[in-house]
Design a protein around this motif. Structure first.
Motif, mmCIF file in Angstrom:
data_model
loop_
_atom_site.group_PDB
_atom_site.id
_atom_site.type_symbol
_atom_site.label_atom_id
_atom_site.label_comp_id
_atom_site.label_asym_id
_atom_site.label_seq_id
_atom_site.Cartn_x
_atom_site.Cartn_y
_atom_site.Cartn_z
ATOM 1 N N THR A 120 98.905 -53.813 33.248
ATOM 2 C CA THR A 120 100.341 -53.606 33.089
ATOM 3 C C THR A 120 100.639 -52.123 32.972
ATOM 4 O O THR A 120 100.054 -51.436 32.125
ATOM 5 N N LEU A 121 101.550 -51.642 33.811
ATOM 6 C CA LEU A 121 102.051 -50.266 33.753
ATOM 7 C C LEU A 121 103.569 -50.343 33.624
ATOM 8 O O LEU A 121 104.231 -50.982 34.453
ATOM 9 N N GLN A 122 104.113 -49.712 32.603
ATOM 10 C CA GLN A 122 105.554 -49.840 32.360
ATOM 11 C C GLN A 122 106.108 -48.568 31.741
ATOM 12 O O GLN A 122 105.471 -47.931 30.900
ATOM 13 N N ASP A 123 107.332 -48.208 32.158
ATOM 14 C CA ASP A 123 108.045 -47.108 31.522
ATOM 15 C C ASP A 123 108.430 -47.495 30.104
ATOM 16 O O ASP A 123 108.480 -48.677 29.743
ATOM 17 N N PRO A 192 107.563 -43.874 24.521
ATOM 18 C CA PRO A 192 106.279 -43.948 25.229
ATOM 19 C C PRO A 192 106.196 -45.163 26.139
ATOM 20 O O PRO A 192 106.710 -46.235 25.820
ATOM 21 N N GLY A 193 105.540 -44.998 27.272
ATOM 22 C CA GLY A 193 105.329 -46.106 28.199
ATOM 23 C C GLY A 193 104.147 -46.962 27.792
ATOM 24 O O GLY A 193 103.528 -46.761 26.738
ATOM 25 N N ILE A 194 103.847 -47.929 28.641
ATOM 26 C CA ILE A 194 102.779 -48.889 28.360
ATOM 27 C C ILE A 194 101.748 -48.848 29.483
ATOM 28 O O ILE A 194 102.105 -48.965 30.659
ATOM 29 N N ILE A 195 100.490 -48.649 29.123
ATOM 30 C CA ILE A 195 99.365 -48.807 30.038
ATOM 31 C C ILE A 195 98.385 -49.748 29.346
ATOM 32 O O ILE A 195 97.783 -49.388 28.329
ATOM 33 N N SER A 196 98.256 -50.959 29.870
ATOM 34 C CA SER A 196 97.474 -51.978 29.181
ATOM 35 C C SER A 196 96.584 -52.710 30.178
ATOM 36 O O SER A 196 97.015 -53.047 31.284
#
Length: 260
Positions: A120-123, A192-196
């Protein structure tokens, strides 16, 4: 007639909202030992109040009761871009697969594995900077400070946990002069965004018509912190500081299932 009854909470619904988005999806249904689903969205949600009880400090109480348009901005739950990809892959080793189909020790150790994952990549989500303590609170509503004209965004190599955004971009309103509202608008900053990355691996041990399945699942595999919003009130120790995370650190769970 019952003065000891207590207060009665009244909910009003003066808000309006709008959402527009582009959504793309690429999918491969399971075949030849592989399936995946990848989806991407690019959107924008705007409103003048995101809910009665909202997250990330967003408030339904306007700063100016006579002009709700001043509250119009990104929704508290808005994110511009999100890309999510999930997959399952049967490794081509073991019984009824392309390689090591003959059984034996190699099949027992290396055969029958299936790998999976979710990336998952999210702003980030928007949030609002608020006045420091002791300033005029606009008759009980939220209090927005003034912008100094400096860009609040910092280059990625300048962002740190203790200085996520440029705190010099904001200053409290001058409360000794004529009353007025601050120039900073609602939800004008982005957190902050999300990198999961979550991953799984499982192996099936076949015993005639029965089988034993062993499974390992790892959440937040890189053990990368997914931060909450930074402190947003002027003249407080945590202003611009990341102090907590949205999700837990890496977690690992094991499972064993016997099917008969």
């Amino acid at each position: 007639p019952f003065p000891q009854f207590g207060s009665v909470q009244v909910m009003a619904a003066p808000s309006s909202s709008e959402y527009n988005a582009l959504y793309l999806k690429l999918q491969k249904r399971y075949s030849n030992g592989m399936s995946f689903l990848s989806s991407f969205s690019y959107g924008k949600s705007t409103d003048n109040g995101s809910g009665i009880r909202t997250t990330d400090g967003d408030s339904l109480t306007p700063s100016n009761n006579y002009d709700l348009g001043l509250e119009t901005g990104p929704s508290a739950f808005d994110f511009r871009r999100r890309w999510t990809t999930s997959w399952l892959w049967d490794l081509p080793f073991g019984t009824n697969r392309a390689h090591m189909n003959g059984g034996g020790v190699a099949d027992f150790v290396l055969g029958g594995w299936q790998l999976g994952g979710i990336l998952t990549l999210q702003d980030g989500f928007p949030f609002t900077v608020l006045c420091g303590a002791g300033t005029i609170q606009n008759g009980g509503g939220v209090c927005y400070p003034d912008s100094t004209g400096i860009d609040w965004q910092l280059a990625s190599d300048q962002q740190t946990r203790t200085r996520f955004f440029n705190t010099d971009a904001f200053v409290d309103r001058n409360t000794t002069g004529p009353f007025r509202y601050g120039t900073v608008t609602r939800n004008s900053l982005v957190g902050p965004g999300i990198i999961s990355l979550d991953a799984s691996a499982n192996k099936r041990f076949t015993m005639g018509s029965k089988y034993l399945e062993a499974r390992i699942e790892i959440f937040n595999l890189p053990n990368r912190p997914i931060f909450n919003q930074p402190g947003n009130q002027l003249r407080t120790p945590n202003f611009g500081v990341l102090t907590s995370t949205r999700i837990d650190s890496r977690q690992i769970q094991l499972g064993l299932k016997f099917v008969f």
